[in-house]
Scaffold this active site. Structure first.
Site, short mmCIF file in Angstrom:
data_model
loop_
_atom_site.label_atom_id
_atom_site.label_comp_id
_atom_site.label_asym_id
_atom_site.label_seq_id
_atom_site.Cartn_x
_atom_site.Cartn_y
_atom_site.Cartn_z
N LYS A 54 0.74 -1.30 -0.02
CA LYS A 54 -0.06 -0.07 0.15
C LYS A 54 0.78 1.29 -0.06
CE LYS A 54 -3.84 -2.20 2.39
NZ LYS A 54 -4.85 -2.41 3.50
N GLN A 98 -4.22 -0.99 9.65
CA GLN A 98 -4.41 -2.27 9.19
C GLN A 98 -5.00 -3.04 10.20
OE1 GLN A 98 -3.52 -3.02 5.82
NE2 GLN A 98 -4.09 -5.37 6.11
N ASP A 121 -10.91 3.33 4.11
CA ASP A 121 -11.35 1.74 3.97
C ASP A 121 -12.86 1.71 4.00
OD1 ASP A 121 -9.34 0.15 3.94
OD2 ASP A 121 -8.97 0.57 6.18
N1 GUN Z 1 -6.75 -6.42 6.61
C1 GUN Z 1 -7.36 -6.90 5.65
N2 GUN Z 1 -7.81 -6.18 4.52
C2 GUN Z 1 -7.97 -5.25 5.03
C3 GUN Z 1 -8.28 -3.87 4.35
O1 GUN Z 1 -9.01 -3.71 3.55
N3 GUN Z 1 -7.97 -2.77 5.17
C4 GUN Z 1 -7.56 -2.77 6.41
N4 GUN Z 1 -7.37 -1.67 7.05
N5 GUN Z 1 -7.18 -3.81 6.91
C5 GUN Z 1 -7.12 -4.96 6.35
#
Ligand code: GUN
Length: 298
Positions: A54, A98, A121
């Site tokens: 990311k 995350q 998100d």
């Molecule tokens: N953990 C697994 N997928 C995601 C996601 O799309 N966003 C976040 N913040 N954590 C995750």
């Protein structure tokens, strides 16, 4: 029949190039770029690899990216204070924490602490509510479902009146994608069925699907004989089934038996290289949108 591969890798590259263009225009017009704060707590290997990707992607499209790594034992109050700091920072347009978080931290509290206007998100209850009411007007769509919808639309697959079967009912994928595909919208208008671990005759439901979206987290769950000939299969599963002894990298497998399914489906996403890269591209799209709102360009 050999199914056409829907390449998330290729489609996400196109989207990221579009985003990069927009960032350049923003910089020229306002002297600003979108800012994304990425908070990682601890060192969960899967989370480290997602966050690394990311961060790298955000930098590649020209964002101001702040990677904020925190220790596994950070007190919940300190994490909430950190989120508050980014909520108040005018140069930060998106905040991502995350998941999963360590057991001593209440994930709901953390999600609720992120300003809905920086919740790229789209996990905050306000954004979940906006999605339920009207996807077209929601500022942020959740990244994985938005990525799936983009894959479907950009691959020219008809959704209007299509039978969509979603395997899985998670908050992150199953529930929102079901809602999005059922919406009154040119990218949706489908007839949606959600199936899950307690569904009777799982196979029978899957066999009806024109578009089968599988987000169960069970490697190889969907068998080739469950797929209607010519159907579109979107495999959201990213299951770590082992480690490659030479490269040390995780071996990933989807929820669908890809090699067998490819002989029956019309179009299919691979794992890796399908939905995964799209999730990241949609995170960038949400962050760009957030900055565009703040700067009055949307
Ligand atoms: N953990 C697994 N997928 C995601 C996601 O799309 N966003 C976040 N913040 N954590 C995750």
């Amino acid at each position: 029949m050999t199914a056409e591969i829907i390449s998330g890798t290729q489609i996400s590259k196109t989207i990221l190039a579009e985003i990069k263009d927009e960032v350049e225009k923003m910089k020229a017009k306002h002297g600003k770029v979108p800012g994304l704060a990425t908070i990682l707590v601890g060192k969960n290997p899967a989370s480290v690899s997602y966050v690394t990707l990311k961060v790298k992607t955000a930098l590649s499209v020209g964002f101001n990216e702040i990677q904020d790594d925190q220790p596994e034992d950070i007190p919940e109050a300190d994490l909430l204070a950190l989120i508050d700091k980014y909520n108040k920072d005018p140069d930060i347009h998106g905040i991502l924490v995350q998941l999963p978080l360590p057991g001593h931290i209440d994930e709901k509290k953390v999600i609720n602490a992120i300003s809905p206007d920086k919740d790229v998100d789209a996990f905050h209850p306000v954004n979940v509510g906006r999605l339920m009411i009207c996807c077209d007007k929601a500022r942020f769509l959740p990244c994985t479902p938005a990525g799936i919808q983009e894959l479907i639309v950009r691959s020219g697959i008809q959704t209007c009146g299509a039978e969509v079967v979603v395997v899985g009912r998670s908050n992150i994928v199953g529930k929102p994608i079901a809602m999005m595909m059922a919406q009154k919208s040119i990218c949706a208008n489908a007839t949606v069925t959600v199936v899950h671990t307690r569904t009777k005759n799982l196979a029978e439901h899957c066999k009806r699907a024109d578009i089968l979206i599988v987000a169960a987290g069970v490697p190889g769950l969907v068998k080739p004989e469950w797929i209607k000939p010519g159907a579109t299969v979107i495999d959201v599963g990213v299951n770590r089934v082992g480690v490659n002894e030479t490269t040390g990298k995780a071996i990933l497998k989807g929820d669908v038996d890809f090699d067998a399914a490819r002989k029956i489906a019309g179009k299919i996403t691979p794992v890796p290289g399908g939905v995964g890269p799209m999730t990241i591209a949609m995170l960038m799209k949400n962050t760009l949108k957030s900055a565009q709102y703040v700067l009055g360009d949307l």
